[in-house]
Design a protein around this motif. Structure first.
Motif, PDB file in Angstrom:
ATOM      1  N   GLY A 272      23.156  96.647 -40.693  1.00  0.00           N
ATOM      2  CA  GLY A 272      21.856  96.084 -40.345  1.00  0.00           C
ATOM      3  C   GLY A 272      21.784  94.635 -40.773  1.00  0.00           C
ATOM      4  O   GLY A 272      22.272  94.268 -41.844  1.00  0.00           O
ATOM      5  N   VAL A 273      21.161  93.791 -39.941  1.00  0.00           N
ATOM      6  CA  VAL A 273      21.040  92.360 -40.214  1.00  0.00           C
ATOM      7  C   VAL A 273      19.562  91.997 -40.247  1.00  0.00           C
ATOM      8  O   VAL A 273      18.815  92.319 -39.317  1.00  0.00           O
ATOM      9  CB  VAL A 273      21.752  91.526 -39.122  1.00  0.00           C
ATOM     10  N   ALA A 274      19.134  91.325 -41.314  1.00  0.00           N
ATOM     11  CA  ALA A 274      17.741  90.884 -41.417  1.00  0.00           C
ATOM     12  C   ALA A 274      17.697  89.465 -41.963  1.00  0.00           C
ATOM     13  O   ALA A 274      18.651  88.998 -42.592  1.00  0.00           O
ATOM     14  CB  ALA A 274      16.940  91.827 -42.317  1.00  0.00           C
ATOM     15  N   ARG A 275      16.570  88.800 -41.718  1.00  0.00           N
ATOM     16  CA  ARG A 275      16.406  87.397 -42.128  1.00  0.00           C
ATOM     17  C   ARG A 275      15.223  87.266 -43.070  1.00  0.00           C
ATOM     18  O   ARG A 275      14.181  87.908 -42.873  1.00  0.00           O
ATOM     19  CB  ARG A 275      16.192  86.529 -40.882  1.00  0.00           C
ATOM     20  N   LEU A 276      15.380  86.429 -44.083  1.00  0.00           N
ATOM     21  CA  LEU A 276      14.286  86.167 -45.024  1.00  0.00           C
ATOM     22  C   LEU A 276      13.132  85.491 -44.290  1.00  0.00           C
ATOM     23  O   LEU A 276      13.332  84.509 -43.571  1.00  0.00           O
ATOM     24  CB  LEU A 276      14.772  85.261 -46.160  1.00  0.00           C
ATOM     25  N   GLN A 277      11.939  86.029 -44.481  1.00  0.00           N
ATOM     26  CA  GLN A 277      10.741  85.435 -43.894  1.00  0.00           C
ATOM     27  C   GLN A 277      10.521  84.064 -44.514  1.00  0.00           C
ATOM     28  O   GLN A 277      10.401  83.929 -45.736  1.00  0.00           O
ATOM     29  CB  GLN A 277       9.533  86.333 -44.157  1.00  0.00           C
ATOM     30  N   ALA A 305      21.697 105.683 -34.042  1.00  0.00           N
ATOM     31  CA  ALA A 305      22.190 105.472 -32.679  1.00  0.00           C
ATOM     32  C   ALA A 305      23.647 105.903 -32.524  1.00  0.00           C
ATOM     33  O   ALA A 305      24.222 105.721 -31.451  1.00  0.00           O
ATOM     34  CB  ALA A 305      22.040 104.001 -32.294  1.00  0.00           C
ATOM     35  N   GLY A 306      24.220 106.465 -33.570  1.00  0.00           N
ATOM     36  CA  GLY A 306      25.587 106.967 -33.489  1.00  0.00           C
ATOM     37  C   GLY A 306      26.571 106.287 -34.400  1.00  0.00           C
ATOM     38  O   GLY A 306      27.724 106.705 -34.513  1.00  0.00           O
ATOM     39  N   GLY A 307      26.158 105.228 -35.086  1.00  0.00           N
ATOM     40  CA  GLY A 307      27.047 104.535 -36.006  1.00  0.00           C
ATOM     41  C   GLY A 307      28.018 103.608 -35.298  1.00  0.00           C
ATOM     42  O   GLY A 307      27.978 103.451 -34.072  1.00  0.00           O
ATOM     43  N   ASP A 308      28.883 102.977 -36.090  1.00  0.00           N
ATOM     44  CA  ASP A 308      29.893 102.050 -35.576  1.00  0.00           C
ATOM     45  C   ASP A 308      29.242 100.953 -34.739  1.00  0.00           C
ATOM     46  O   ASP A 308      29.647 100.679 -33.613  1.00  0.00           O
ATOM     47  CB  ASP A 308      30.957 102.801 -34.765  1.00  0.00           C
ATOM     48  N   ARG A 309      28.253 100.295 -35.288  1.00  0.00           N
ATOM     49  CA  ARG A 309      27.567  99.235 -34.558  1.00  0.00           C
ATOM     50  C   ARG A 309      26.760  98.368 -35.520  1.00  0.00           C
ATOM     51  O   ARG A 309      26.532  98.711 -36.678  1.00  0.00           O
ATOM     52  CB  ARG A 309      26.654  99.809 -33.485  1.00  0.00           C
ATOM     53  N   VAL A 310      26.333  97.223 -34.993  1.00  0.00           N
ATOM     54  CA  VAL A 310      25.488  96.268 -35.723  1.00  0.00           C
ATOM     55  C   VAL A 310      24.129  96.234 -35.041  1.00  0.00           C
ATOM     56  O   VAL A 310      24.046  96.130 -33.810  1.00  0.00           O
ATOM     57  CB  VAL A 310      26.110  94.853 -35.708  1.00  0.00           C
ATOM     58  N   VAL A 311      23.075  96.335 -35.830  1.00  0.00           N
ATOM     59  CA  VAL A 311      21.711  96.214 -35.304  1.00  0.00           C
ATOM     60  C   VAL A 311      21.019  95.068 -36.033  1.00  0.00           C
ATOM     61  O   VAL A 311      21.037  95.003 -37.271  1.00  0.00           O
ATOM     62  CB  VAL A 311      20.912  97.524 -35.483  1.00  0.00           C
ATOM     63  N   VAL A 312      20.418  94.170 -35.257  1.00  0.00           N
ATOM     64  CA  VAL A 312      19.670  93.045 -35.813  1.00  0.00           C
ATOM     65  C   VAL A 312      18.195  93.410 -35.869  1.00  0.00           C
ATOM     66  O   VAL A 312      17.626  93.887 -34.874  1.00  0.00           O
ATOM     67  CB  VAL A 312      19.869  91.770 -34.961  1.00  0.00           C
ATOM     68  N   ASP A 313      17.580  93.216 -37.009  1.00  0.00           N
ATOM     69  CA  ASP A 313      16.155  93.488 -37.178  1.00  0.00           C
ATOM     70  C   ASP A 313      15.341  92.665 -36.176  1.00  0.00           C
ATOM     71  O   ASP A 313      15.644  91.496 -35.902  1.00  0.00           O
ATOM     72  CB  ASP A 313      15.752  93.122 -38.614  1.00  0.00           C
ATOM     73  N   ALA A 314      14.307  93.269 -35.625  1.00  0.00           N
ATOM     74  CA  ALA A 314      13.500  92.607 -34.593  1.00  0.00           C
ATOM     75  C   ALA A 314      12.877  91.317 -35.103  1.00  0.00           C
ATOM     76  O   ALA A 314      12.782  90.321 -34.373  1.00  0.00           O
ATOM     77  CB  ALA A 314      12.412  93.563 -34.101  1.00  0.00           C
ATOM     78  N   ASN A 315      12.444  91.292 -36.351  1.00  0.00           N
ATOM     79  CA  ASN A 315      11.834  90.075 -36.908  1.00  0.00           C
ATOM     80  C   ASN A 315      12.851  88.944 -37.001  1.00  0.00           C
ATOM     81  O   ASN A 315      12.518  87.777 -36.767  1.00  0.00           O
ATOM     82  CB  ASN A 315      11.248  90.364 -38.290  1.00  0.00           C
ATOM     83  N   ALA A 316      14.103  89.276 -37.353  1.00  0.00           N
ATOM     84  CA  ALA A 316      15.155  88.262 -37.430  1.00  0.00           C
ATOM     85  C   ALA A 316      15.442  87.698 -36.057  1.00  0.00           C
ATOM     86  O   ALA A 316      15.608  86.483 -35.881  1.00  0.00           O
ATOM     87  CB  ALA A 316      16.426  88.861 -38.032  1.00  0.00           C
ATOM     88  N   ALA A 317      15.497  88.578 -35.048  1.00  0.00           N
ATOM     89  CA  ALA A 317      15.748  88.125 -33.689  1.00  0.00           C
ATOM     90  C   ALA A 317      14.610  87.233 -33.194  1.00  0.00           C
ATOM     91  O   ALA A 317      14.840  86.193 -32.569  1.00  0.00           O
ATOM     92  CB  ALA A 317      15.922  89.330 -32.766  1.00  0.00           C
ATOM     93  N   ALA A 318      13.377  87.620 -33.505  1.00  0.00           N
ATOM     94  CA  ALA A 318      12.220  86.835 -33.065  1.00  0.00           C
ATOM     95  C   ALA A 318      12.204  85.461 -33.736  1.00  0.00           C
ATOM     96  O   ALA A 318      11.910  84.450 -33.102  1.00  0.00           O
ATOM     97  CB  ALA A 318      10.933  87.599 -33.375  1.00  0.00           C
ATOM     98  N   ALA A 319      12.540  85.433 -35.049  1.00  0.00           N
ATOM     99  CA  ALA A 319      12.542  84.164 -35.779  1.00  0.00           C
ATOM    100  C   ALA A 319      13.581  83.202 -35.233  1.00  0.00           C
ATOM    101  O   ALA A 319      13.407  81.989 -35.244  1.00  0.00           O
ATOM    102  CB  ALA A 319      12.794  84.417 -37.265  1.00  0.00           C
ATOM    103  N   ALA A 320      14.694  83.778 -34.722  1.00  0.00           N
ATOM    104  CA  ALA A 320      15.764  82.950 -34.163  1.00  0.00           C
ATOM    105  C   ALA A 320      15.552  82.664 -32.691  1.00  0.00           C
ATOM    106  O   ALA A 320      16.353  81.965 -32.068  1.00  0.00           O
ATOM    107  CB  ALA A 320      17.108  83.643 -34.369  1.00  0.00           C
ATOM    108  N   GLY A 321      14.495  83.257 -32.093  1.00  0.00           N
ATOM    109  CA  GLY A 321      14.225  83.037 -30.681  1.00  0.00           C
ATOM    110  C   GLY A 321      15.163  83.788 -29.770  1.00  0.00           C
ATOM    111  O   GLY A 321      15.382  83.386 -28.623  1.00  0.00           O
ATOM    112  N   SER A 322      15.739  84.894 -30.272  1.00  0.00           N
ATOM    113  CA  SER A 322      16.671  85.694 -29.470  1.00  0.00           C
ATOM    114  C   SER A 322      16.092  87.075 -29.247  1.00  0.00           C
ATOM    115  O   SER A 322      15.512  87.657 -30.162  1.00  0.00           O
ATOM    116  CB  SER A 322      18.016  85.843 -30.185  1.00  0.00           C
ATOM    117  N   PRO A 323      16.237  87.624 -28.036  1.00  0.00           N
ATOM    118  CA  PRO A 323      15.777  88.998 -27.820  1.00  0.00           C
ATOM    119  C   PRO A 323      16.654  89.972 -28.575  1.00  0.00           C
ATOM    120  O   PRO A 323      17.859  89.762 -28.707  1.00  0.00           O
ATOM    121  CB  PRO A 323      15.932  89.180 -26.305  1.00  0.00           C
ATOM    122  N   ARG A 324      16.054  91.023 -29.085  1.00  0.00           N
ATOM    123  CA  ARG A 324      16.840  92.060 -29.750  1.00  0.00           C
ATOM    124  C   ARG A 324      17.534  92.914 -28.684  1.00  0.00           C
ATOM    125  O   ARG A 324      16.892  93.454 -27.802  1.00  0.00           O
ATOM    126  CB  ARG A 324      15.938  92.935 -30.616  1.00  0.00           C
TER     127      ARG A 324
END
Length: 336
Positions: A272-277, A305-324
């Motif tokens: 899981g990937v998250a960004r400091l507010q 979701a089954g493992g073996d994957r990277v998920v970016v937190d929605a807030n981190a994606a929004a802060a970076a201007g990228s869709p999750r």
């Protein structure tokens, strides 16, 4: 030049060998040029890096330029005497040992200088063998302390930083990121199907999985920039400062892919990937609690979701201007 590392033991250490971990830099302080020259030659002969000063004030300047691990100082000097020098060094909180040398034993007692913060005391005229013995003792004790400090912040199994140090380091990095206005990301990493692997092959095999994951984390992150930690059990954390969301996600993907190459099936990684507010009325510690919670929730989303994957937190994606993006199916190749 410094002496080659040696091994030493504390009386309580049993079979534990403690290496000399830190290079020593010794500062000699005396207004007597003969003493300064003699001790400089003596320390050079022993292989120690050293500097000299003529009084306490000059010593503080030298110490500021190149911090000394040990100061050997006279007591009676112009401008600033040895007792004031000891108090100044201690007031700064420096982890510097101080040996006091003086020919004025009637004016200063051993207990006076020890209470002021000195580590040891030697009377002039002194025997160089006695000074060498005092230096050796202090250096052994310094390195035992350094070893204990290291043990207190490292995980015994993986040799990564431990949970205790994670909490300290995360707050330090967050304060720096806020002050310098750059993004700070947190990766939470969990081993998929670790319990099954452990139950089937035994705890030693499980321990080897954790050790190899630790190596993967060190190999897949930016040296001297990112920091990896064992968070607890089969869960790990990586602090990623001064990075874009794309870079943080690439680091996470690199960790995931590199782990697959270790051949430890059926285990894989959920990350899981998250960004400091960056803005908000919450204090730093509350923002850090939220950061850990968001990274943890993203990691659990990857597992569900089954493992073996990277998920970016929605807030981190929004802060970076990228869709999750939805996590890819298990085994799908990550970005090149």
């Amino acid at each position: 030049m410094n002496r080659e590392p040696e091994k030493t033991k504390a009386p309580w250490a049993g079979d534990l060998e403690v290496p000399f971990l830190e290079p020593q830099h010794i500062l000699v302080v005396d207004d007597d040029v003969t003493i300064v020259r003699l001790l400089g030659e003596f320390l050079s002969g022993l292989g120690y890096s050293h500097a000299t000063a003529a009084d306490g004030r000059e010593a503080l300047e030298r110490h500021e330029e190149a911090p000394a691990t040990i100061i050997v100082t006279d007591l009676v000097m112009p401008r600033m005497d040895g007792m004031e020098l000891i108090r100044e060094v201690r007031a700064r909180g420096d982890d510097t040992d101080i040996i006091v040398m003086t020919g004025y034993g009637r004016d200063f007692r051993y207990t006076d200088v020890i209470r002021a913060g000195a580590s040891d005391f030697i009377n002039k005229p002194f025997n160089l063998d006695e000074l060498e013995a005092k230096l050796d003792r202090i250096i052994r004790e310094r390195n035992l302390r350094a070893q204990l400090r290291r043990l207190s912040i490292h995980d015994a199994l993986t040799d990564l930083y431990n949970r205790r140090h994670f909490e300290t380091r995360l707050e330090e990095e967050a304060q720096r990121a806020i002050r310098q206005s750059y993004p700070l990301y947190l990766l939470m990493v969990d081993v998929d199907r670790f319990k099954d692997y452990n139950d089937r092959l035994g705890h030693q095999a499980g321990d080897e999985v954790l050790r190899r994951l630790a190596r993967v984390l060190e190999q897949s992150t930016r040296r001297h920039v990112d920091n990896a930690f064992r968070y607890g059990g089969d869960e790990f954390a990586v602090i990623v400062p001064q990075a874009s969301l794309e870079q943080a996600a690439q680091i996470a993907e690199r960790i995931r892919r590199t782990y697959l190459e270790e051949g430890l099936a059926p285990t894989t990684l959920s990350i899981g990937v998250a960004r400091l507010q960056e803005n908000g009325e919450q204090d730093v510690r509350e923002r850090l609690r939220r950061l850990v919670r968001c990274a943890d929730e993203a990691m659990y989303a990857a597992k569900h979701a089954g493992g073996d994957r990277v998920v970016v937190d929605a807030n981190a994606a929004a802060a970076a201007g990228s869709p999750r993006r939805d996590p890819p199916p298990p085994g799908a190749p990550g970005p090149k």
